[in-house]
Every structure is written in structure tokens, then in C-alpha cells.
Write a protein that holds these residues in place. Structure first.
Motif, PDB file in Angstrom:
ATOM      1  N   PHE A   1       0.832  -1.209   0.000  1.00  0.00           N
ATOM      2  CA  PHE A   1       0.000   0.000   0.000  1.00  0.00           C
ATOM      3  C   PHE A   1       0.867   1.260   0.000  1.00  0.00           C
ATOM      4  O   PHE A   1       0.543   2.245  -0.668  1.00  0.00           O
ATOM      5  CB  PHE A   1      -0.925   0.017   1.215  1.00  0.00           C
ATOM      6  N   LYS A   2       1.944   1.225   0.761  1.00  0.00           N
ATOM      7  CA  LYS A   2       2.847   2.376   0.825  1.00  0.00           C
ATOM      8  C   LYS A   2       3.472   2.633  -0.542  1.00  0.00           C
ATOM      9  O   LYS A   2       3.546   3.781  -0.999  1.00  0.00           O
ATOM     10  CB  LYS A   2       3.939   2.105   1.867  1.00  0.00           C
ATOM     11  N   LEU A   3       3.906   1.573  -1.191  1.00  0.00           N
ATOM     12  CA  LEU A   3       4.466   1.694  -2.534  1.00  0.00           C
ATOM     13  C   LEU A   3       3.429   2.258  -3.493  1.00  0.00           C
ATOM     14  O   LEU A   3       3.708   3.190  -4.260  1.00  0.00           O
ATOM     15  CB  LEU A   3       4.937   0.323  -3.027  1.00  0.00           C
ATOM     16  N   TRP A   4       2.235   1.699  -3.443  1.00  0.00           N
ATOM     17  CA  TRP A   4       1.172   2.086  -4.370  1.00  0.00           C
ATOM     18  C   TRP A   4       0.771   3.552  -4.197  1.00  0.00           C
ATOM     19  O   TRP A   4       0.581   4.272  -5.177  1.00  0.00           O
ATOM     20  CB  TRP A   4      -0.033   1.177  -4.152  1.00  0.00           C
ATOM     21  N   ASP A   5       0.679   3.972  -2.952  1.00  0.00           N
ATOM     22  CA  ASP A   5       0.188   5.326  -2.670  1.00  0.00           C
ATOM     23  C   ASP A   5       1.272   6.399  -2.738  1.00  0.00           C
ATOM     24  O   ASP A   5       1.017   7.517  -3.204  1.00  0.00           O
ATOM     25  CB  ASP A   5      -0.457   5.380  -1.277  1.00  0.00           C
ATOM     26  N   ASP A   6       2.469   6.072  -2.270  1.00  0.00           N
ATOM     27  CA  ASP A   6       3.478   7.109  -2.046  1.00  0.00           C
ATOM     28  C   ASP A   6       4.668   7.076  -2.995  1.00  0.00           C
ATOM     29  O   ASP A   6       5.446   8.034  -3.039  1.00  0.00           O
ATOM     30  CB  ASP A   6       4.005   7.027  -0.605  1.00  0.00           C
ATOM     31  N   VAL A   7       4.832   5.978  -3.727  1.00  0.00           N
ATOM     32  CA  VAL A   7       5.986   5.879  -4.625  1.00  0.00           C
ATOM     33  C   VAL A   7       5.564   5.940  -6.090  1.00  0.00           C
ATOM     34  O   VAL A   7       6.101   6.727  -6.873  1.00  0.00           O
ATOM     35  CB  VAL A   7       6.796   4.586  -4.364  1.00  0.00           C
ATOM     36  N   LEU A   8       4.589   5.131  -6.451  1.00  0.00           N
ATOM     37  CA  LEU A   8       4.189   5.036  -7.856  1.00  0.00           C
ATOM     38  C   LEU A   8       3.278   6.190  -8.271  1.00  0.00           C
ATOM     39  O   LEU A   8       2.456   6.660  -7.486  1.00  0.00           O
ATOM     40  CB  LEU A   8       3.475   3.703  -8.102  1.00  0.00           C
ATOM     41  N   LEU A   9       3.443   6.618  -9.508  1.00  0.00           N
ATOM     42  CA  LEU A   9       2.558   7.618 -10.106  1.00  0.00           C
ATOM     43  C   LEU A   9       1.558   6.886 -11.001  1.00  0.00           C
ATOM     44  O   LEU A   9       1.926   5.943 -11.697  1.00  0.00           O
ATOM     45  CB  LEU A   9       3.360   8.631 -10.923  1.00  0.00           C
TER      46      LEU A   9
END
Length: 231
Positions: A92-100
Motif C-alpha cells: 500500500f505504501k508503494l502504491w500510494d506514495d511511490v508510484l505515479l
């Protein structure tokens, strides 16, 4: 020069360090296709603290560099990052805060994302399952609802499973949740499995789930499975 950079990246990464992430700031010049990822396929962050730190570093270094990466390369990079996320918090952290995101990107990585979700929830109890489903991006719930339905059924399959009050309450909420897109056969199977449970407290939710059935648009007029389950 490229070989030397790749070796440095690989060596640093497998020492569980994060200095190598700086390559993303110069990737458009030295490795525009991010081929160095191929040398990091075996990289795993089995320690959850290390994985959390990696995602935090990725937010600071990779995210600002995404717009300089070609779309196909970005998709490849995103799929690799998703595979690293062996727990739902990191995913979730990757999806929300890293990926555009945009529609095209989300469509391209949806299968990879769903497979990672399936792997991550396969070891969880009902409480965790309910919690993670609520946290899913709303536009992705339909895509992975089948995965969560399958896990609910899996949890119900063992009649000897020990059920806590919290897990019973969570499984009841999941079975009531219309956003999981419950199908006729799923509901019948869940009723059948609940009826076979050796846990009285789980058996007690049977009437509620059965009541849901009677208030739904499902039909059992041909096979008449529901009366057999209720006997």
C-alpha cells in the motif's frame, strides 16, 4: 563504465544498503531502460523493517525520477517493485506514495498487483483480511475481490479451525460486504462450510448469512442446495 556501475549497484543492494538507489537520478543518462534491475531479480527484503526503509527511500529517490523514465521501462520497474512488497503495508505504501498513476499504467500492472495481493493475504486470518480489503484503493477492489472471496472460503474450509471472536466478527463482515461481489455459488459454499464447522460461535452466524441469501437476488429453485444445507 556501465558494467562498473551495475556491479556497484548489485554489490550495495545485496548488502542490504540503499546507496545504490541514487542510480535512479542518473538512469536516464547511464541506463535509460533500467536494465540494472535484471541483476537485482534475486533481491529480497525478508526483514520487514528493511523493506519499510527501502520503500521510504524509494519515495524520496525513485518517485521524483519517474517522469524521466519511458513508460514501458516504468511499467517494468513498477512490477519489480511490487514483487518486493511481501506484506500489505509495504504494498500500500508503494502504491500510494511511490508510484505515479494513470489509467494506462494501472491497467498494465493490475495483474502483477493482484498476484502480489494474493500472495500477501494467503497467510492472514479474517481480521487481517477485512482490514486489508478496506485499505485497498476503491478502483482496485473489483479487480481483486475474487482473491479475497477465495481466501474467505479457504478460511472456512477447515471445520477444526480455531476461531476467535474477532475473526468470527471479521468473517461475518466480509460475508456481508457487497463490494466483494459475492456470487451465488460462493454464498452457497460459505453456508455449507459454516454449517460443518465444529466451532459453535461460528455456527451462530449461519442464520445471518442465510438471511442475506433470502434477501438477495440469488435463486436455488433448481438445485435446491440451501434446504439440504439447512437440514
Amino acid at each position: 563504465m556501465y558494467t562498473a556501475i551495475t556491479s556497484l549497484v548489485q554489490n550495495n543492494a545485496f548488502q542490504m544498503k540503499f546507496d545504490w538507489l541514487i542510480i535512479f537520478t542518473i538512469a536516464s543518462e547511464v541506463d535509460p531502460n533500467c536494465n540494472f534491475i535484471e541483476h537485482l531479480r534475486a533481491l529480497k527484503y525478508s526483514n520487514e523493517n528493511l523493506l519499510a526503509k527501502f520503500i521510504k527511500e524509494a519515495e524520496m529517490i525513485i518517485r521524483p525520477s519517474i517522469n524521466s523514465i519511458e513508460f514501458e521501462t516504468y511499467v517494468k520497474l513498477a512490477k519489480w517493485l511490487i514483487q518486493l512488497c511481501h506484506n500489505m503495508d509495504s504494498l500500500f505504501k508503494l502504491w500510494d506514495d511511490v508510484l505515479l498513476h494513470n489509467n494506462m499504467f494501472d491497467e498494465r500492472v493490475s495483474k502483477c498487483f493482484a498476484e502480489r495481493v494474493r500472495a500477501n493475504i494467503s497467510r492472514g486470518e479474517a481480521v487481517a483480511l477485512e482490514y486489508h480489503f478496506k485499505r485497498l484503493p476503491k478502483d482496485y477492489r473489483d479487480r481483486v475481490s475474487e482473491i479475497f472471496r477465495d481466501q474467505v472460503i479457504f478460511l472456512l474450509e477447515s471445520p477444526n479451525r480455531k476461531w476467535t471472536y474477532e475473526n468470527i466478527n471479521a468473517i461475518k463482515k466480509l460475508l456481508h460486504d457487497n463490494s466483494l461481489n459475492w456470487r451465488r455459488d460462493d454464498v452457497i459454499q460459505s453456508l455449507e462450510l459454516i454449517s460443518q464447522s465444529h466451532t459453535l460461535e461460528l455456527l451462530n452466524i449461519f442464520p445471518e448469512i442465510l438471511d442475506d441469501w433470502f434477501h438477495s437476488d440469488f435463486s436455488d429453485t433448481k438445485e435446491k442446495k440451501i434446504p439440504k444445507i439447512c437440514v
